[in-house]
Design a protein around this motif. Structure first.
Motif, PDB file in Angstrom:
ATOM      1  N   GLU A 346       0.832  -1.254  -0.210  1.00 26.38           N
ATOM      2  CA  GLU A 346      -0.013  -0.134   0.309  1.00 26.38           C
ATOM      3  C   GLU A 346       1.139   1.363  -0.034  1.00 26.38           C
ATOM      4  O   GLU A 346       1.370   1.206   0.772  1.00 26.38           O
ATOM      5  CB  GLU A 346      -0.760   0.513   1.170  1.00 26.38           C
ATOM      6  N   THR A 347       0.879   1.978  -1.015  1.00 24.56           N
ATOM      7  CA  THR A 347       1.566   3.836  -1.311  1.00 24.56           C
ATOM      8  C   THR A 347       1.068   4.896  -0.601  1.00 24.56           C
ATOM      9  O   THR A 347       1.518   5.927  -0.552  1.00 24.56           O
ATOM     10  CB  THR A 347       1.954   3.540  -2.409  1.00 24.56           C
ATOM     11  N   SER A 348      -0.697   5.173  -0.496  1.00 23.74           N
ATOM     12  CA  SER A 348      -1.636   5.231  -0.031  1.00 23.74           C
ATOM     13  C   SER A 348      -1.364   5.751   2.260  1.00 23.74           C
ATOM     14  O   SER A 348      -1.727   4.491   2.437  1.00 23.74           O
ATOM     15  CB  SER A 348      -3.014   5.901  -0.168  1.00 23.74           C
ATOM     16  N   SER A 349      -1.168   6.430   2.315  1.00 25.88           N
ATOM     17  CA  SER A 349      -1.240   6.589   3.647  1.00 25.88           C
ATOM     18  C   SER A 349      -1.884   6.330   4.603  1.00 25.88           C
ATOM     19  O   SER A 349      -3.270   7.700   3.783  1.00 25.88           O
ATOM     20  CB  SER A 349       0.143   7.666   4.585  1.00 25.88           C
ATOM     21  N   HIS A 350      -2.619   6.352   6.103  1.00 20.77           N
ATOM     22  CA  HIS A 350      -3.877   6.723   6.785  1.00 20.77           C
ATOM     23  C   HIS A 350      -4.484   5.725   5.652  1.00 20.77           C
ATOM     24  O   HIS A 350      -6.287   6.047   5.815  1.00 20.77           O
ATOM     25  CB  HIS A 350      -4.228   7.907   6.127  1.00 20.77           C
ATOM     26  N   SER A 351      -4.460   4.699   4.870  1.00 18.74           N
ATOM     27  CA  SER A 351      -5.306   3.765   4.374  1.00 18.74           C
ATOM     28  C   SER A 351      -5.472   2.627   4.839  1.00 18.74           C
ATOM     29  O   SER A 351      -5.132   1.843   3.659  1.00 18.74           O
ATOM     30  CB  SER A 351      -5.465   4.123   2.913  1.00 18.74           C
ATOM     31  N   HIS A 352      -5.134   2.380   6.094  1.00 16.45           N
ATOM     32  CA  HIS A 352      -4.325   0.284   6.108  1.00 16.45           C
ATOM     33  C   HIS A 352      -6.111  -0.702   5.929  1.00 16.45           C
ATOM     34  O   HIS A 352      -5.933  -1.870   5.619  1.00 16.45           O
ATOM     35  CB  HIS A 352      -4.474  -0.249   7.948  1.00 16.45           C
ATOM     36  N   HIS A 353      -7.344   0.434   5.984  1.00 18.11           N
ATOM     37  CA  HIS A 353      -8.057  -0.534   5.608  1.00 18.11           C
ATOM     38  C   HIS A 353      -8.866  -1.063   3.787  1.00 18.11           C
ATOM     39  O   HIS A 353      -9.276  -1.256   3.396  1.00 18.11           O
ATOM     40  CB  HIS A 353      -9.445  -0.912   5.763  1.00 18.11           C
ATOM     41  N   VAL A 431     -15.692   0.136   8.574  1.00 18.13           N
ATOM     42  CA  VAL A 431     -14.842  -1.257   8.767  1.00 18.13           C
ATOM     43  C   VAL A 431     -14.617  -1.221  10.668  1.00 18.13           C
ATOM     44  O   VAL A 431     -14.852  -2.140  11.240  1.00 18.13           O
ATOM     45  CB  VAL A 431     -13.617  -1.694   8.887  1.00 18.13           C
ATOM     46  N   ILE A 432     -14.504   0.112  11.755  1.00 15.79           N
ATOM     47  CA  ILE A 432     -14.201   0.446  12.545  1.00 15.79           C
ATOM     48  C   ILE A 432     -15.426   0.117  13.311  1.00 15.79           C
ATOM     49  O   ILE A 432     -15.277  -0.614  14.280  1.00 15.79           O
ATOM     50  CB  ILE A 432     -13.325   1.679  12.555  1.00 15.79           C
ATOM     51  N   CYS A 434     -18.207  -1.591  12.530  1.00 20.79           N
ATOM     52  CA  CYS A 434     -19.154  -2.534  12.019  1.00 20.79           C
ATOM     53  C   CYS A 434     -18.437  -3.737  12.991  1.00 20.79           C
ATOM     54  O   CYS A 434     -18.932  -4.264  13.521  1.00 20.79           O
ATOM     55  CB  CYS A 434     -18.987  -2.941  10.698  1.00 20.79           C
ATOM     56  N   GLN A 435     -16.807  -3.365  13.189  1.00 26.00           N
ATOM     57  CA  GLN A 435     -16.032  -4.510  13.987  1.00 26.00           C
ATOM     58  C   GLN A 435     -16.545  -3.860  15.726  1.00 26.00           C
ATOM     59  O   GLN A 435     -15.859  -5.536  16.655  1.00 26.00           O
ATOM     60  CB  GLN A 435     -14.933  -4.468  13.939  1.00 26.00           C
ATOM     61  N   SER A 436     -16.981  -2.963  15.920  1.00 17.58           N
ATOM     62  CA  SER A 436     -16.706  -2.505  17.015  1.00 17.58           C
ATOM     63  C   SER A 436     -18.540  -2.662  17.893  1.00 17.58           C
ATOM     64  O   SER A 436     -18.456  -3.495  18.723  1.00 17.58           O
ATOM     65  CB  SER A 436     -16.943  -1.098  17.401  1.00 17.58           C
ATOM     66  N   VAL A 437     -19.212  -2.869  16.206  1.00 16.80           N
ATOM     67  CA  VAL A 437     -20.741  -3.375  16.905  1.00 16.80           C
ATOM     68  C   VAL A 437     -20.165  -4.761  16.570  1.00 16.80           C
ATOM     69  O   VAL A 437     -21.596  -5.729  17.340  1.00 16.80           O
ATOM     70  CB  VAL A 437     -21.926  -2.691  15.704  1.00 16.80           C
ATOM     71  N   ALA A 438     -19.902  -5.619  16.154  1.00 20.23           N
ATOM     72  CA  ALA A 438     -19.504  -6.998  16.429  1.00 20.23           C
ATOM     73  C   ALA A 438     -19.093  -7.171  17.470  1.00 20.23           C
ATOM     74  O   ALA A 438     -19.351  -8.080  18.378  1.00 20.23           O
ATOM     75  CB  ALA A 438     -19.095  -7.621  15.131  1.00 20.23           C
ATOM     76  N   MET A 439     -18.522  -6.393  18.449  1.00 19.42           N
ATOM     77  CA  MET A 439     -17.488  -7.214  19.476  1.00 19.42           C
ATOM     78  C   MET A 439     -19.253  -6.484  20.367  1.00 19.42           C
ATOM     79  O   MET A 439     -18.993  -7.823  21.105  1.00 19.42           O
ATOM     80  CB  MET A 439     -16.621  -6.170  20.343  1.00 19.42           C
ATOM     81  N   VAL A 440     -19.661  -5.559  20.693  1.00 15.53           N
ATOM     82  CA  VAL A 440     -20.802  -5.460  20.960  1.00 15.53           C
ATOM     83  C   VAL A 440     -22.191  -6.942  20.757  1.00 15.53           C
ATOM     84  O   VAL A 440     -22.240  -7.603  22.252  1.00 15.53           O
ATOM     85  CB  VAL A 440     -21.624  -4.579  21.137  1.00 15.53           C
ATOM     86  N   ILE A 441     -22.161  -7.093  19.963  1.00 17.79           N
ATOM     87  CA  ILE A 441     -22.964  -8.442  20.015  1.00 17.79           C
ATOM     88  C   ILE A 441     -22.455  -9.487  20.839  1.00 17.79           C
ATOM     89  O   ILE A 441     -22.864 -10.001  21.316  1.00 17.79           O
ATOM     90  CB  ILE A 441     -23.969  -9.190  18.486  1.00 17.79           C
ATOM     91  N   LEU A 442     -21.059 -10.195  20.465  1.00 14.70           N
ATOM     92  CA  LEU A 442     -20.868 -11.297  21.730  1.00 14.70           C
ATOM     93  C   LEU A 442     -20.449 -10.652  22.304  1.00 14.70           C
ATOM     94  O   LEU A 442     -20.629 -11.408  23.391  1.00 14.70           O
ATOM     95  CB  LEU A 442     -18.900 -11.476  20.961  1.00 14.70           C
TER      96      LEU A 442
END
Length: 477
Positions: A346-353, A431-432, A434-442
Protein backbone atom coordinates in the motif's frame (compact mmCIF):
# COMPACT_ATOMS: atom_id res chain seq x y z
CA UNK A 1 5.54 26.93 8.82
CA UNK A 2 3.03 24.26 7.77
CA UNK A 3 4.20 21.11 6.05
CA UNK A 4 3.07 18.86 3.16
CA UNK A 5 1.26 15.72 2.20
CA UNK A 6 2.61 13.24 -0.34
CA UNK A 7 0.86 9.97 -0.89
CA UNK A 8 3.32 7.76 -2.70
CA UNK A 9 6.93 6.67 -2.33
CA UNK A 10 9.49 8.77 -4.17
CA UNK A 11 12.64 6.77 -4.90
CA UNK A 12 14.08 9.35 -7.31
CA UNK A 13 13.95 12.18 -4.78
CA UNK A 14 14.58 9.98 -1.75
CA UNK A 15 11.67 11.72 -0.05
CA UNK A 16 11.02 11.13 3.63
CA UNK A 17 7.54 9.74 4.27
CA UNK A 18 6.08 9.61 7.73
CA UNK A 19 2.40 9.12 8.60
CA UNK A 20 -0.15 6.58 9.82
CA UNK A 21 -1.94 3.72 8.40
CA UNK A 22 -4.45 3.10 10.57
CA UNK A 23 -3.48 -3.64 13.24
CA UNK A 24 -0.43 -9.01 19.39
CA UNK A 25 -2.08 -11.20 20.96
CA UNK A 26 -2.54 -11.46 24.70
CA UNK A 27 -2.34 -14.47 26.90
CA UNK A 28 -5.07 -16.98 27.48
CA UNK A 29 -3.95 -18.21 30.86
CA UNK A 30 -1.75 -21.15 31.75
CA UNK A 31 -2.03 -24.75 32.63
CA UNK A 32 -3.68 -26.56 29.71
CA UNK A 33 -2.61 -27.94 26.37
CA UNK A 34 -5.17 -25.71 24.66
CA UNK A 35 -3.77 -22.60 26.32
CA UNK A 36 -0.24 -23.67 25.46
CA UNK A 37 -1.25 -24.03 21.83
CA UNK A 38 -2.78 -20.58 21.82
CA UNK A 39 0.34 -19.10 23.42
CA UNK A 40 2.40 -20.70 20.68
CA UNK A 41 0.15 -19.22 18.01
CA UNK A 42 0.34 -15.84 19.68
CA UNK A 43 4.14 -15.92 19.69
CA UNK A 44 4.14 -16.95 16.03
CA UNK A 45 1.89 -14.06 15.09
CA UNK A 46 4.02 -11.56 17.00
CA UNK A 47 7.18 -13.00 15.44
CA UNK A 48 5.70 -12.67 11.95
CA UNK A 49 4.73 -9.07 12.64
CA UNK A 50 8.08 -8.13 14.15
CA UNK A 51 10.16 -9.83 11.46
CA UNK A 52 8.04 -8.43 8.66
CA UNK A 53 7.53 -4.93 10.08
CA UNK A 54 6.33 -2.31 7.60
CA UNK A 55 9.19 -0.02 6.52
CA UNK A 56 7.83 3.11 8.14
CA UNK A 57 4.46 4.72 7.74
CA UNK A 58 3.93 7.22 4.99
CA UNK A 59 3.77 10.88 5.80
CA UNK A 60 3.01 14.24 4.37
CA UNK A 61 6.23 16.22 4.55
CA UNK A 62 8.37 15.94 1.46
CA UNK A 63 12.09 16.43 1.66
CA UNK A 64 14.41 15.30 -1.06
CA UNK A 65 16.32 16.52 -4.11
CA UNK A 66 15.29 17.67 -7.56
CA UNK A 67 17.39 15.47 -9.85
CA UNK A 68 17.98 16.23 -13.53
CA UNK A 69 19.04 12.63 -14.18
CA UNK A 70 15.88 11.22 -12.59
CA UNK A 71 13.71 13.71 -14.48
CA UNK A 72 15.32 12.82 -17.80
CA UNK A 73 15.01 9.06 -17.26
CA UNK A 74 11.27 9.28 -16.49
CA UNK A 75 10.40 12.35 -18.59
CA UNK A 76 9.68 14.18 -15.36
CA UNK A 77 10.62 13.33 -11.77
CA UNK A 78 7.56 12.29 -9.73
CA UNK A 79 7.43 14.32 -6.53
CA UNK A 80 4.03 13.29 -5.15
CA UNK A 81 0.28 13.66 -5.40
CA UNK A 82 -2.29 15.40 -3.25
CA UNK A 83 -6.06 15.84 -3.16
CA UNK A 84 -6.69 19.58 -3.19
CA UNK A 85 -10.05 21.11 -2.38
CA UNK A 86 -11.46 24.60 -1.93
CA UNK A 87 -10.44 27.92 -3.44
CA UNK A 88 -7.18 28.61 -1.64
CA UNK A 89 -5.14 25.40 -1.60
CA UNK A 90 -1.41 26.02 -1.55
CA UNK A 91 1.85 24.44 -2.73
CA UNK A 92 4.93 25.76 -0.92
CA UNK A 93 8.46 24.82 -1.90
CA UNK A 94 11.82 25.81 -0.41
CA UNK A 95 15.19 25.24 -2.04
CA UNK A 96 18.74 25.99 -0.96
CA UNK A 97 20.83 26.15 -4.14
CA UNK A 98 19.22 28.96 -6.13
CA UNK A 99 22.07 29.33 -8.61
CA UNK A 100 21.89 25.68 -9.73
CA UNK A 101 18.07 25.76 -9.97
CA UNK A 102 18.14 28.94 -12.10
CA UNK A 103 20.90 27.55 -14.30
CA UNK A 104 18.88 24.39 -14.98
CA UNK A 105 15.65 26.35 -15.51
CA UNK A 106 13.99 24.18 -12.89
CA UNK A 107 10.18 23.98 -12.95
CA UNK A 108 7.36 22.16 -11.20
CA UNK A 109 4.45 20.81 -13.25
CA UNK A 110 1.03 20.02 -11.79
CA UNK A 111 -1.33 17.65 -13.61
CA UNK A 112 -4.88 16.75 -12.71
CA UNK A 113 -5.17 13.00 -12.17
CA UNK A 114 -7.49 12.40 -15.15
CA UNK A 115 -5.27 14.36 -17.52
CA UNK A 116 -2.17 12.54 -16.32
CA UNK A 117 -3.89 9.18 -16.80
CA UNK A 118 -4.69 10.09 -20.40
CA UNK A 119 -1.05 11.01 -21.02
CA UNK A 120 0.09 7.72 -19.53
CA UNK A 121 -2.35 5.74 -21.66
CA UNK A 122 -1.26 7.69 -24.74
CA UNK A 123 2.26 6.32 -24.34
CA UNK A 124 4.53 7.10 -27.30
CA UNK A 125 1.92 9.30 -28.93
CA UNK A 126 3.19 12.22 -26.88
CA UNK A 127 6.77 13.42 -26.85
CA UNK A 128 8.46 14.57 -23.65
CA UNK A 129 7.88 18.25 -24.35
CA UNK A 130 4.26 17.63 -25.36
CA UNK A 131 3.54 15.86 -22.08
CA UNK A 132 4.99 18.71 -20.03
CA UNK A 133 3.11 21.30 -22.08
CA UNK A 134 -0.21 19.76 -21.05
CA UNK A 135 0.33 20.51 -17.35
CA UNK A 136 -2.54 22.52 -15.87
CA UNK A 137 -0.17 24.54 -13.65
CA UNK A 138 3.53 25.36 -13.97
CA UNK A 139 5.82 27.01 -11.45
CA UNK A 140 9.39 28.18 -12.06
CA UNK A 141 11.70 27.26 -9.18
CA UNK A 142 13.88 30.38 -9.16
CA UNK A 143 13.50 31.67 -5.61
CA UNK A 144 14.46 30.43 -2.17
CA UNK A 145 10.79 30.12 -1.29
CA UNK A 146 7.90 29.98 -3.70
CA UNK A 147 4.15 29.63 -3.16
CA UNK A 148 1.62 28.50 -5.75
CA UNK A 149 -2.10 28.90 -5.07
CA UNK A 150 -4.37 26.21 -6.51
CA UNK A 151 -7.77 27.90 -6.72
CA UNK A 152 -11.24 27.51 -8.19
CA UNK A 153 -11.40 23.75 -7.67
CA UNK A 154 -15.11 22.82 -8.14
CA UNK A 155 -14.70 19.51 -6.28
CA UNK A 156 -11.81 17.67 -4.58
CA UNK A 157 -9.33 16.40 -7.15
CA UNK A 158 -6.04 14.55 -7.06
CA UNK A 159 -3.09 16.46 -8.54
CA UNK A 160 0.28 14.98 -9.50
CA UNK A 161 3.44 17.07 -9.00
CA UNK A 162 6.48 16.56 -11.27
CA UNK A 163 9.86 18.21 -11.59
CA UNK A 164 11.57 18.92 -14.91
CA UNK A 165 14.28 21.25 -16.21
CA UNK A 166 15.93 22.14 -19.51
CA UNK A 167 17.79 18.80 -19.58
CA UNK A 168 14.69 16.63 -19.14
CA UNK A 169 13.78 16.40 -22.83
CA UNK A 170 17.33 16.66 -24.23
CA UNK A 171 19.47 13.90 -25.59
CA UNK A 172 22.94 13.54 -24.13
CA UNK A 173 24.49 13.40 -20.68
CA UNK A 174 24.98 17.04 -19.75
CA UNK A 175 22.70 16.69 -16.76
CA UNK A 176 25.04 14.18 -15.15
CA UNK A 177 27.41 17.04 -14.33
CA UNK A 178 24.72 19.12 -12.64
CA UNK A 179 24.11 19.13 -8.91
CA UNK A 180 20.84 18.02 -7.40
CA UNK A 181 18.73 20.69 -5.71
CA UNK A 182 17.60 19.84 -2.15
CA UNK A 183 14.00 20.87 -1.44
CA UNK A 184 11.26 20.88 1.16
CA UNK A 185 7.68 20.94 -0.09
CA UNK A 186 4.33 21.55 1.59
CA UNK A 187 0.91 20.87 0.08
CA UNK A 188 -1.89 22.45 2.07
CA UNK A 189 -5.67 22.68 1.89
CA UNK A 190 -7.79 25.53 3.28
CA UNK A 191 -9.09 25.07 6.81
CA UNK A 192 -12.58 25.96 8.05
CA UNK A 193 -11.71 29.66 7.93
CA UNK A 194 -10.35 29.46 4.40
CA UNK A 195 -6.66 29.73 5.37
CA UNK A 196 -4.24 27.22 3.77
CA UNK A 197 -3.10 25.53 6.99
CA UNK A 198 -4.71 22.07 6.69
CA UNK A 199 -2.18 19.26 6.19
CA UNK A 200 -4.85 16.66 5.44
CA UNK A 201 -5.82 15.89 1.87
CA UNK A 202 -9.48 15.68 0.91
CA UNK A 203 -9.39 11.89 1.35
CA UNK A 204 -8.05 12.19 4.91
CA UNK A 205 -10.14 15.05 6.23
CA UNK A 206 -12.28 14.06 9.19
CA UNK A 207 -10.12 11.13 10.33
CA UNK A 208 -8.59 13.13 13.19
CA UNK A 209 -12.05 14.01 14.54
CA UNK A 210 -13.27 10.43 14.07
CA UNK A 211 -10.45 8.94 16.14
CA UNK A 212 -10.98 11.58 18.83
CA UNK A 213 -14.64 10.58 19.14
CA UNK A 214 -13.73 6.89 19.05
CA UNK A 215 -11.22 7.28 21.90
CA UNK A 216 -13.79 9.30 23.86
CA UNK A 217 -16.40 6.53 23.44
CA UNK A 218 -13.88 3.89 24.57
CA UNK A 219 -13.06 5.98 27.63
CA UNK A 220 -16.72 6.46 28.61
CA UNK A 221 -17.50 2.75 28.12
CA UNK A 222 -14.44 1.81 30.20
CA UNK A 223 -15.59 4.06 33.04
CA UNK A 224 -19.05 2.49 33.02
CA UNK A 225 -18.35 -1.21 32.41
CA UNK A 226 -14.70 -1.90 33.28
CA UNK A 227 -15.34 -2.88 36.90
CA UNK A 228 -18.27 -5.20 36.18
CA UNK A 229 -16.42 -6.83 33.30
CA UNK A 230 -13.35 -7.41 35.46
CA UNK A 231 -15.52 -9.00 38.14
CA UNK A 232 -17.12 -11.29 35.55
CA UNK A 233 -13.70 -12.38 34.32
CA UNK A 234 -12.41 -12.96 37.86
CA UNK A 235 -15.53 -14.94 38.76
CA UNK A 236 -14.75 -17.56 36.14
CA UNK A 237 -17.59 -19.69 34.88
CA UNK A 238 -18.59 -20.93 31.47
CA UNK A 239 -17.76 -17.72 29.60
CA UNK A 240 -14.44 -17.02 31.33
CA UNK A 241 -12.00 -17.83 28.52
CA UNK A 242 -14.11 -16.26 25.79
CA UNK A 243 -14.38 -13.04 27.80
CA UNK A 244 -10.62 -12.95 28.27
CA UNK A 245 -10.02 -13.26 24.55
CA UNK A 246 -12.73 -10.76 23.60
CA UNK A 247 -11.43 -8.26 26.15
CA UNK A 248 -7.88 -8.62 24.88
CA UNK A 249 -9.05 -7.98 21.31
CA UNK A 250 -11.06 -4.97 22.48
CA UNK A 251 -8.06 -3.53 24.33
CA UNK A 252 -5.97 -3.93 21.19
CA UNK A 253 -8.63 -2.11 19.16
CA UNK A 254 -8.75 0.68 21.74
CA UNK A 255 -4.94 0.88 21.75
CA UNK A 256 -4.92 1.19 17.96
CA UNK A 257 -7.50 4.01 18.09
CA UNK A 258 -5.55 5.87 20.79
CA UNK A 259 -2.24 5.54 18.89
CA UNK A 260 -3.92 6.82 15.73
CA UNK A 261 -5.39 9.76 17.61
CA UNK A 262 -1.99 10.76 19.00
CA UNK A 263 -0.44 10.48 15.54
CA UNK A 264 -3.20 12.49 13.82
CA UNK A 265 -3.12 15.16 16.53
CA UNK A 266 0.55 15.77 15.87
CA UNK A 267 0.08 15.36 12.13
CA UNK A 268 -2.54 18.11 12.00
CA UNK A 269 0.05 20.57 13.33
CA UNK A 270 3.20 19.74 11.36
CA UNK A 271 2.22 17.34 8.56
CA UNK A 272 4.58 14.72 9.98
CA UNK A 273 2.94 13.28 13.06
CA UNK A 274 4.50 10.59 15.24
CA UNK A 275 5.58 7.78 12.89
CA UNK A 276 6.13 5.34 15.76
CA UNK A 277 2.55 5.76 16.96
CA UNK A 278 1.28 5.18 13.41
CA UNK A 279 3.22 1.93 13.20
CA UNK A 280 2.07 0.95 16.70
CA UNK A 281 -1.55 1.50 15.66
CA UNK A 282 -1.06 -0.83 12.70
CA UNK A 283 0.53 -3.46 14.92
CA UNK A 284 -2.34 -3.35 17.43
CA UNK A 285 -4.91 -3.59 14.66
CA UNK A 286 -3.18 -6.59 13.03
CA UNK A 287 -2.96 -8.30 16.41
CA UNK A 288 -6.64 -7.67 17.13
CA UNK A 289 -7.64 -9.10 13.74
CA UNK A 290 -5.55 -12.21 14.41
CA UNK A 291 -7.00 -12.65 17.90
CA UNK A 292 -10.60 -12.41 16.75
CA UNK A 293 -10.06 -14.66 13.75
CA UNK A 294 -8.62 -17.43 15.92
CA UNK A 295 -11.39 -17.06 18.50
CA UNK A 296 -14.28 -17.18 16.01
CA UNK A 297 -12.75 -19.96 13.92
CA UNK A 298 -11.89 -22.04 16.97
CA UNK A 299 -15.35 -21.83 18.46
CA UNK A 300 -17.26 -22.45 15.25
CA UNK A 301 -15.03 -25.20 13.82
CA UNK A 302 -14.84 -26.92 17.20
CA UNK A 303 -18.62 -26.99 17.52
CA UNK A 304 -19.13 -28.22 13.96
CA UNK A 305 -16.50 -30.98 13.98
CA UNK A 306 -17.36 -32.25 17.44
CA UNK A 307 -21.09 -32.47 16.69
CA UNK A 308 -20.28 -34.60 13.65
CA UNK A 309 -18.25 -37.08 15.69
CA UNK A 310 -19.95 -37.26 19.07
CA UNK A 311 -23.40 -37.88 20.39
CA UNK A 312 -25.34 -34.78 21.35
CA UNK A 313 -26.19 -36.42 24.65
CA UNK A 314 -22.54 -36.23 25.65
CA UNK A 315 -21.48 -32.90 27.18
CA UNK A 316 -19.14 -31.04 24.84
CA UNK A 317 -16.49 -28.54 25.91
CA UNK A 318 -14.32 -26.22 23.84
CA UNK A 319 -13.16 -29.40 22.14
CA UNK A 320 -9.75 -29.61 20.56
CA UNK A 321 -9.41 -31.73 17.44
CA UNK A 322 -6.47 -31.80 15.04
CA UNK A 323 -8.75 -30.63 12.24
CA UNK A 324 -10.25 -27.61 14.05
CA UNK A 325 -6.92 -26.49 15.50
CA UNK A 326 -5.12 -27.00 12.19
CA UNK A 327 -7.71 -25.02 10.24
CA UNK A 328 -7.65 -22.15 12.77
CA UNK A 329 -3.84 -21.97 12.84
CA UNK A 330 -3.57 -22.13 9.04
CA UNK A 331 -6.10 -19.35 8.52
CA UNK A 332 -4.50 -17.15 11.17
CA UNK A 333 -1.08 -17.49 9.56
CA UNK A 334 -2.56 -16.83 6.11
CA UNK A 335 -4.32 -13.67 7.27
CA UNK A 336 -1.21 -12.50 9.14
CA UNK A 337 0.91 -12.79 6.02
CA UNK A 338 -1.68 -11.02 3.86
CA UNK A 339 -2.11 -8.19 6.38
CA UNK A 340 1.63 -7.59 6.53
CA UNK A 341 2.02 -7.93 2.77
CA UNK A 342 -0.69 -5.30 2.39
CA UNK A 343 1.31 -2.86 4.52
CA UNK A 344 4.28 -3.15 2.14
CA UNK A 345 2.27 -2.84 -1.06
CA UNK A 346 0.00 0.00 0.00
CA UNK A 347 1.44 3.35 -1.10
CA UNK A 348 -1.18 5.75 0.24
CA UNK A 349 -0.99 6.69 3.89
CA UNK A 350 -3.81 6.50 6.43
CA UNK A 351 -5.54 3.72 4.47
CA UNK A 352 -4.83 0.42 6.18
CA UNK A 353 -8.31 -0.85 5.27
CA UNK A 354 -7.95 -0.06 1.58
CA UNK A 355 -7.92 -2.74 -1.10
CA UNK A 356 -5.87 -1.31 -3.95
CA UNK A 357 -3.10 -3.92 -3.79
CA UNK A 358 -3.17 -7.62 -4.61
CA UNK A 359 -2.82 -8.45 -0.92
CA UNK A 360 -5.85 -6.28 -0.11
CA UNK A 361 -7.96 -8.06 -2.72
CA UNK A 362 -6.86 -11.46 -1.42
CA UNK A 363 -7.82 -10.38 2.12
CA UNK A 364 -11.32 -9.51 0.92
CA UNK A 365 -11.64 -12.89 -0.81
CA UNK A 366 -10.39 -14.65 2.34
CA UNK A 367 -12.94 -12.88 4.53
CA UNK A 368 -15.79 -13.75 2.18
CA UNK A 369 -14.73 -17.41 2.21
CA UNK A 370 -14.48 -17.39 6.01
CA UNK A 371 -17.93 -15.83 6.38
CA UNK A 372 -19.45 -18.39 4.01
CA UNK A 373 -17.77 -21.37 5.68
CA UNK A 374 -18.66 -20.27 9.21
CA UNK A 375 -22.18 -19.41 8.12
CA UNK A 376 -22.65 -22.86 6.59
CA UNK A 377 -21.27 -24.56 9.70
CA UNK A 378 -23.52 -22.61 12.04
CA UNK A 379 -26.51 -23.16 9.75
CA UNK A 380 -26.01 -26.92 10.00
CA UNK A 381 -25.96 -26.67 13.78
CA UNK A 382 -29.04 -24.42 13.89
CA UNK A 383 -31.13 -26.65 11.60
CA UNK A 384 -30.70 -29.73 13.81
CA UNK A 385 -30.95 -27.91 17.15
CA UNK A 386 -34.27 -28.44 18.92
CA UNK A 387 -33.81 -26.06 21.81
CA UNK A 388 -35.13 -22.56 21.07
CA UNK A 389 -32.67 -21.06 23.54
CA UNK A 390 -29.73 -22.72 21.86
CA UNK A 391 -30.91 -21.75 18.39
CA UNK A 392 -31.20 -18.15 19.50
CA UNK A 393 -27.67 -18.29 20.85
CA UNK A 394 -26.22 -19.74 17.64
CA UNK A 395 -28.12 -17.25 15.45
CA UNK A 396 -26.82 -14.30 17.46
CA UNK A 397 -23.29 -15.69 17.34
CA UNK A 398 -23.61 -16.12 13.57
CA UNK A 399 -24.64 -12.48 13.21
CA UNK A 400 -21.54 -11.34 15.06
CA UNK A 401 -19.25 -13.58 12.97
CA UNK A 402 -20.75 -12.57 9.63
CA UNK A 403 -20.67 -8.87 10.51
CA UNK A 404 -17.01 -9.12 11.54
CA UNK A 405 -15.89 -10.88 8.36
CA UNK A 406 -18.20 -9.33 5.75
CA UNK A 407 -18.04 -5.66 6.81
CA UNK A 408 -14.83 -5.05 4.85
CA UNK A 409 -15.94 -6.73 1.58
CA UNK A 410 -19.38 -5.15 1.88
CA UNK A 411 -18.03 -1.65 2.45
CA UNK A 412 -15.56 -2.11 -0.40
CA UNK A 413 -18.52 -2.74 -2.71
CA UNK A 414 -20.58 0.11 -1.28
CA UNK A 415 -17.66 2.54 -1.59
CA UNK A 416 -17.84 2.47 -5.41
CA UNK A 417 -20.85 4.81 -5.26
CA UNK A 418 -18.68 7.46 -3.57
CA UNK A 419 -16.10 9.72 -5.19
CA UNK A 420 -12.54 8.41 -5.41
CA UNK A 421 -11.23 10.61 -2.63
CA UNK A 422 -13.93 9.41 -0.21
CA UNK A 423 -13.63 5.65 -0.72
CA UNK A 424 -10.72 4.81 1.57
CA UNK A 425 -12.17 7.00 4.31
CA UNK A 426 -15.59 5.33 4.05
CA UNK A 427 -14.00 1.86 4.25
CA UNK A 428 -11.70 2.74 7.17
CA UNK A 429 -14.40 4.35 9.32
CA UNK A 430 -17.04 1.78 8.34
CA UNK A 431 -14.86 -1.26 9.14
CA UNK A 432 -13.92 0.10 12.56
CA UNK A 433 -17.56 0.85 13.44
CA UNK A 434 -18.90 -2.49 12.14
CA UNK A 435 -16.27 -4.52 13.98
CA UNK A 436 -17.02 -2.56 17.15
CA UNK A 437 -20.71 -3.45 16.77
CA UNK A 438 -19.75 -7.12 16.23
CA UNK A 439 -17.79 -7.05 19.49
CA UNK A 440 -20.78 -5.56 21.31
CA UNK A 441 -23.00 -8.35 19.95
CA UNK A 442 -20.57 -11.01 21.16
CA UNK A 443 -20.15 -9.36 24.56
CA UNK A 444 -23.91 -9.20 25.07
CA UNK A 445 -24.18 -12.82 24.01
CA UNK A 446 -21.51 -14.23 26.32
CA UNK A 447 -22.45 -12.03 29.28
CA UNK A 448 -26.19 -12.69 28.94
CA UNK A 449 -27.49 -14.79 31.81
CA UNK A 450 -30.55 -15.57 29.74
CA UNK A 451 -28.56 -17.08 26.88
CA UNK A 452 -25.01 -18.32 27.22
CA UNK A 453 -25.04 -18.94 30.94
CA UNK A 454 -28.27 -20.95 30.88
CA UNK A 455 -27.45 -22.79 27.67
CA UNK A 456 -24.01 -23.82 28.92
CA UNK A 457 -25.56 -25.07 32.16
CA UNK A 458 -27.94 -27.49 30.44
CA UNK A 459 -27.32 -31.19 30.78
CA UNK A 460 -26.66 -31.59 27.05
CA UNK A 461 -23.98 -28.98 26.54
CA UNK A 462 -22.95 -28.04 23.02
CA UNK A 463 -21.03 -24.88 23.88
CA UNK A 464 -17.35 -24.38 24.68
CA UNK A 465 -15.65 -23.50 27.94
CA UNK A 466 -18.22 -25.08 30.24
CA UNK A 467 -17.93 -26.45 33.75
CA UNK A 468 -19.06 -30.01 34.26
CA UNK A 469 -21.05 -30.84 37.36
CA UNK A 470 -18.96 -31.80 40.35
CA UNK A 471 -15.53 -30.77 39.07
CA UNK A 472 -13.83 -28.31 36.76
CA UNK A 473 -12.94 -29.85 33.47
CA UNK A 474 -9.99 -29.02 31.31
CA UNK A 475 -11.15 -26.90 28.36
CA UNK A 476 -10.87 -28.80 25.12
CA UNK A 477 -11.15 -27.41 21.66
Amino acid sequence: MPVLLPSSPFPPSQAVDVGPRPRAVRGWGVGTEQEAGMRGLRLLAVALTCCWWPPGSQGKTLRGSFSSAAARDAQGQSIGHFEFHGDHALLCVRINNIAVAVGKEAKLYLFQAQEWLKLQEGGPEYSCSEKLSKAQLTMAVNQTEHNLTVSQIPYPQKWHVFYADKYTCREGGEESQMEDVPFEMMLLNPDAEGNPFDHFSAGESGLHEFFFLLVLVYFVIACIYAQSLWQAIKKGGPMHMVLKVLTTALLLQAGSAFANYIHFSSYSKDGIGVPFMGSLAEFFDIASQIQMLYLLLSLCMGWTIVRMKKSQSRPLQWDSTPASTGIAVFMVITQSILLLWEQFEETSSHSHHSHHSLAGILLIVLRICLALSLGCGLYQIITVERSTLKREFYITFAKGCILWFLCHPGLACISVIFDDYQRDKVITIGVILCQSVAMVILYRLFLSHSLYWEVSSLSSVTLPLTISSGHKTRPHF
